[in-house]
Design a protein around this motif. Structure first.
Motif, PDB file in Angstrom:
ATOM      1  N   HIS A   1       2.053   9.458   6.002  1.00 14.54           N
ATOM      2  CA  HIS A   1       2.256   8.116   6.534  1.00 14.54           C
ATOM      3  C   HIS A   1       3.750   7.865   6.540  1.00 14.54           C
ATOM      4  O   HIS A   1       4.534   8.784   6.377  1.00 14.54           O
ATOM      5  CB  HIS A   1       1.523   7.086   5.690  1.00 14.54           C
TER       6      HIS A   1
ATOM      7  N   VAL B   1      -2.494   7.876   1.572  1.00 17.75           N
ATOM      8  CA  VAL B   1      -2.119   9.181   2.113  1.00 17.75           C
ATOM      9  C   VAL B   1      -3.029  10.265   1.528  1.00 17.75           C
ATOM     10  O   VAL B   1      -3.580  11.101   2.257  1.00 17.75           O
ATOM     11  CB  VAL B   1      -0.646   9.524   1.776  1.00 17.75           C
TER      12      VAL B   1
ATOM     13  N   ALA C   1       4.751   3.740   2.390  1.00 20.12           N
ATOM     14  CA  ALA C   1       3.318   3.535   2.548  1.00 20.12           C
ATOM     15  C   ALA C   1       2.606   3.697   1.208  1.00 20.12           C
ATOM     16  O   ALA C   1       3.194   4.178   0.233  1.00 20.12           O
ATOM     17  CB  ALA C   1       2.753   4.532   3.563  1.00 20.12           C
TER      18      ALA C   1
END
Lengths: 436, 313
Positions: B173, B182, B177
Motif C-alpha cells: 500500500h 497490507v 498505510a
C-alpha cells in the motif's frame, strides 16, 4: 537510557556509604561492581580494564577530605575519570568553509540516512541553508528514502544520475554554490570497515570534498566490536566526531565511552527518537552525571529553554525570580512539557524520579489538566486555601477523586521546591555536576 | 515444531559457511578466538587461562553472566574423571547451548506458510527477507512479500526492488498505510493464488516502544484471522554487532509476539554475534539463519557446530 547502570552504581555506592571510609577492601568490591556494570553496558573490555585500574589507584591514593563522605569521594573520582574520557565540554560542529561539507559514514543500519535528515532540520533551526546529497547508491531505494525525508523537512536533495558517485558529488558542489547553500550533508552507503575497496572510496570522497566534518554514525546498541569499526574508520578518514543513534531505547550506551576512549574523537550529537527533530547536541559532562545516577537536570533545562515558547519562557523566568510559582504556572509547564514529546523522557531526566509509563503519564496529564481547570482562579493562585471541602468540589468538578487532587497538589509542591533549588543551585551544578 | 530438524550432515552448503566464517576471522584484526585455541591446546586446567577466556568471550558479546556460567561448566567438566581436551570440551559446551548438532531447516508444508520478520531498526530485516525469499524460490516455492513497513520512507520501494530481483510478488500500500491491512491483503492474495509462502516485512521498532509493539501484535492477529495458526514463524533479526541489549530485544519480542527463531545478520564483519549464546541460553529461542553479506546467496541455515568451530578454531 542509562537506567540500569545508574541503579547498579547506586547500589555499589550505598555499600560504601555504610562503611566509614575508603579502604582497600571496600574499594575492591565497589570497583568490581563498577566493572560488571560497565561490561553489561557494553563498554569495551579493554577500556573497562584500564578505566577500572585508574579509578582504583585514585580511590586508594585519595586524600581523605574532611567534608566528603566516602560515597561522595568515590563518586567524585568515578565522575572525574568518566569526564576525563568523555571530554569536558559539548563539541559543536566546526563548519568553517562556505559551503561547508559534512560527510556521514558508518556501518549498515546505523541510521545514517535518517540522521542526515535530522541534522538538516537541526541546522535549519539554527539559521543555516542545508543541502542533502544522496550518495548511498548501494542499498536499494536509499536515494528514494532521502528524497522522501528531504520533502518532509523541506530541504532540497541532490540525486544526480543515481549511478556515478563522483558525478553526483560534483553536481552537489555546483548546486550548493549556485543556490547559496552553506552546508552540504552527504549520506554515504553503509559499509564494513574491513571492506578495503569501499573504505578507499570514502577516502577519495574526502579528498575531493575536503569536508569540515566527517561524522561516523554509530548505533547505541552496538557491543564490543564498536571499537574495531570506529578505529578503522578513524584510521582511514581521520573522523571529526560521532553521532550515536537510537539512544531512546534501553541500550545503556557504553559504546559512547568506548569510541571516545579508543579514538579520542568526540560524540557531537545523539539521536533520541523516530521524529525528525529528535537529534540533540551531546553533553559529555551531563552524561557522566547521568551514569552516576544524578539525573540529567542540565539537559532538561536546556531542552525546555530551546523548545518553550520564548515569550512564555520569559514570563516564567520572571516568576522564578520572584519565586512565585502557582498552579497556573504549573499547568502551563505541564502543557509546554507535552510539546517536548514524551513526558516519560522528561521525567526520566529528573533525579529521583521513578521510571514512568508513557501512556499512563499522558493520561495523568489530562487528569491534572482537568483538576486544575476545576479550581477557581483564587485557588490556582493561592493553593494554600484549598481545604477539604474545596478538594471535594474540585474532585467532583473534574470527575476525579480527592486522592487525585492531593496528588496533583503534591507534585506541584515538589516541582516548586525543585525550581527553587535549581535556581539557587545552578552555579553549584556547573562546578561539580553533582548536587552534593 | 514447524521447523524440521534434520540430522546434520557436513554438506557443501555448511562447509562453505564454515569456510566463510573462518575467512572472516582471519580478516579480523584481533583474532582472539584463535588465541583461545592456542591457549587451551594441551593445557590441563583453565585456572591459568581463565582471564583470557573471560576476555575472549566477553569481547565476542557473550556477556558477563553467560561467560561466567560457561566457564564454571567448563571447570566442572574438566574436574570430572578422565583426560579431557579443554578446547573440545569448551566447543561441546557452546554447541550444546546453541541447540546441539542439528541444523534447522524451514519446512513450509502449510500453505500459505506465513513468516513475519521483526526486529529493531537497522538490523537488516528487508535484506534478510530478500535472501530468504531467494532461498525459498530456489527450492521451488512461490513467494509473496508483504510491504508492511509503511513507516520508514522508501521501505516499500526497497522491498519492491528486491521482489523484482528475486521473482517474488510484492503486495504494498502507500507510505503511512495500515500495516495490518497490507499483511491481510498479502495473505489473502497468497491464498487465492495458491502461493506457498508469505513473508511480512515489518517496520523496525525499538522493543521499548509500547505502541509499536501493539501494532505488531495487531498485524499478527490480522493474518491469524485469514490463515489458521499464522504467522507460523516469527523471525527476530539480530545484528551481529549488537551488544547486551540484544538479549533485552529478544526477551521483549519473545514475550510480546512469540518469536520462533533468530536470524543473525552481518556476520561478515569483525563482530562475532556472541549475543546469540545468551539469547539461546537464557531464553531458549533457537538461532535459525545466519546472514553474512549483501549478496542474495549470503544467507544460510545456522549450524551450531560450524559457528562454534569457526569461532574457536
Amino acid at each position: 537510557m542509562f537506567e540500569n547502570l545508574k541503579e547498579k552504581l547506586g547500589k555499589v555506592l550505598k555499600n560504601i556509604s555504610g562503611k566509614g571510609r575508603l579502604t582497600e577492601k571496600n574499594v575492591e568490591e565497589a570497583v568490581k561492581q563498577v566493572k560488571l556494570s560497565l561490561l553489561e553496558a557494553d563498554v569495551n573490555y579493554k577500556v573497562v580494564k584500564e578505566f577500572i585500574s585508574r579509578v582504583k589507584e585514585k580511590a586508594l591514593g585519595a586524600e581523605v577530605l574532611q567534608s566528603f563522605t566516602p560515597e561522595q569521594q568515590f563518586i567524585a573520582i568515578l565522575r572525574d575519570e568518566l569526564v576525563r574520557i568523555l571530554g569536558e565540554k559539548k563539541e559543536d560542529l566546526k563548519l568553517v568553509h562556505r559551503p561547508s561539507y559534512v560527510m556521514f559514514v558508518g556501518l549498515q543500519g546505523s541510521g545514517k540516512t535518517t540522521t542526515a535528515a535530522k541534522l538538516a532540520v537541526f541546522l535549519k533551526k539554527s539559521g543555516r541553508r542545508p543541502l542533502l546529497v544522496a550518495a548511498d547508491l548501494r542499498r536499494p531505494a536509499a536515494v528514494e528514502q532521502l528524497i522522501h525525508l528531504g520533502n518532509r523537512v523541506n530541504v532540497p536533495v541532490v540525486v544526480g544520475d543515481r549511478k556515478d558517485l563522483f558525478k553526483i558529488v560534483a553536481e552537489a558542489k555546483e548546486t550548493a554554490e549556485s543556490r547559496n547553500h552553506d552546508v552540504v550533508i552527504l549520506d554515504t552507503a553503509g559499509r564494513l570497515h574491513i571492506d578495503d575497496a569501499l573504505m578507499e572510496e570514502l577516502a577519495k570522497l574526502k579528498e575531493l570534498l575536503e569536508p569540515d566534518e566527517i561524522l561516523m554514525v554509530v548505533d547505541a546498541m552496538v557491543g564490543q566490536d564498536a571499537v574495531n569499526s570506529a578505529r578503522r574508520f578513524d584510521e582511514i578518514l581521520d573522523l571529526t566526531g560521532f553521532i550515536v543513534t537510537k539512544l531512546d531505547g534501553d541500550a545503556r550506551g557504553g559504546v559512547i565511552l568506548s569510541i571516545r576512549y579508543i579514538t579520542g574523537k568526540p560524540v557531537k550529537f545523539v539521536g533520541v527518537g523516530e521524529k525528525l527533530d529528535a537529534l540533540e547536541p551531546f553533553y559529555p559532562d551531563r552524561i557522566a552525571s547521568r551514569i552516576l545516577g544524578m539525573g540529567d537536570v542540565l539537559s532538561l533545562i536546556d531542552k525546555i529553554q530551546q523548545q518553550m515558547d520564548a515569550e512564555k519562557m520569559k514570563k516564567m523566568e520572571e516568576k522564578f525570580l520572584k519565586v512565585k510559582f502557582d498552579l497556573e504556572d504549573f499547568l502551563e509547564q505541564l502543557r509546554e512539557f507535552r510539546k517536548l514529546g514524551s513526558m516519560a523522557e522528561i521525567l526520566e531526566m529528573i533525579p529521583g524520579m521513578p521510571k514512568v509509563d508513557l501512556a499512563r503519564s499522558e493520561e495523568e496529564l489530562k487528569k491534572t489538566e482537568a483538576i486544575i481547570c476545576s479550581m477557581t482562579k483564587e485557588e490556582r493562585r493561592n493553593p494554600r486555601i484549598i481545604d477539604y471541602s474545596r478538594k471535594r468540589r474540585i474532585a467532583r468538578g473534574s470527575g476525579t477523586t480527592i486522592q487525585d487532587v492531593n496528588r496533583v497538589l503534591k507534585s506541584y509542591e515538589t516541582l516548586k521546591v525543585m525550581m527553587k533549588r535549581l535556581k539557587k543551585g545552578r552555579g553549584l551544578f556547573k562546578k561539580f555536576g553533582i548536587p552534593f | 515444531m514447524l521447523w524440521k530438524h534434520t540430522i546434520h550432515i557436513q554438506g557443501s552448503e555448511n562447509m562453505s559457511l564454515l569456510g566463510f566464517l573462518r575467512t572472516g576471522l582471519t580478516k579480523s584484526r584481533n583474532a582472539f578466538f584463535r588465541k583461545i585455541g592456542e591457549l587451551l591446546k594441551g593445557s590441563k586446567g583453565i585456572d591459568e587461562v581463565r582471564e583470557d577466556l573471560e576476555e575472549t568471550l566477553i569481547l565476542a558479546d557473550v556477556g558477563v553472566v553467560t561467560t561466567e556460567k560457561i566457564l564454571s561448566e567448563l571447570e566442572n567438566r574438566l574436574n570430572g574423571a578422565g583426560e579431557k581436551d579443554p578446547l573440545e570440551e569448551l566447543k561441546d559446551i557452546l554447541v550444546d547451548i546453541l541447540g546441539g548438532e542439528d541444523v534447522p531447516d524451514i519446512d513450509t508444508c502449510i500453505r500459505p506458510y506465513v513468516i513475519s520478520v521483526v526486529g529493531v531498526n537497522g538490523t537488516g530485516k528487508t535484506t534478510t527477507i530478500a535472501k530468504l525469499a531467494h532461498m525459498l524460490i530456489r527450492k521451488g516455492k512461490k513467494v509473496v512479500l508483504a510491504a508492511a513497513d509503511t513507516f520508514r520512507a522508501a521501505a516499500i520501494e526497497q522491498l519492491k526492488i528486491w521482489g523484482e530481483r528475486v521473482g517474488a510478488t510484492v503486495i504494498a500500500h502507500d507510505l503511512g498505510a495500515d500495516a495490518g491491512a497490507v499483511a491481510y491483503d498479502a495473505v489473502n492474495h497468497a491464498r487465492a493464488r495458491g502461493k506457498d509462502v508469505v513473508i511480512i516485512d515489518t517496520a523496525g521498532r525499538l522493543h521499548t516502544k509500547h505502541n509499536l509493539m501493539e501494532e505488531l501484535k495487531k498485524i499478527h492477529r490480522v493474518v491469524g484471522k485469514v490463515v489458521n495458526g499464522a504467522p507460523h514463524e516469527v523471525l527476530l533479526v539480530i545484528d551481529a554487532t549488537t551488544g547486551q541489549n540484544g538479549l533485552m530485544q529478544a526477551r521483549v519480542f519473545k514475550d510480546e509476539v512469540g518469536v520462533t527463531g533468530v536470524v543473525v545478520t552481518k556476520l561478515d564483519g569483525t563482530a562475532k554475534g556472541g549475543i546469540v549464546i545468551p539469547i539461546r541460553y537464557e531464553l531458549g529461542v533457537p538461532i535459525k539463519l545466519v546472514g553474512f553479506g549483501e549478496g542474495l546467496e549470503d544467507l544460510k541455515p545456522f549450524s551450531p557446530r560450524d559457528y562454534v568451530e569457526a569461532l574457536l578454531s
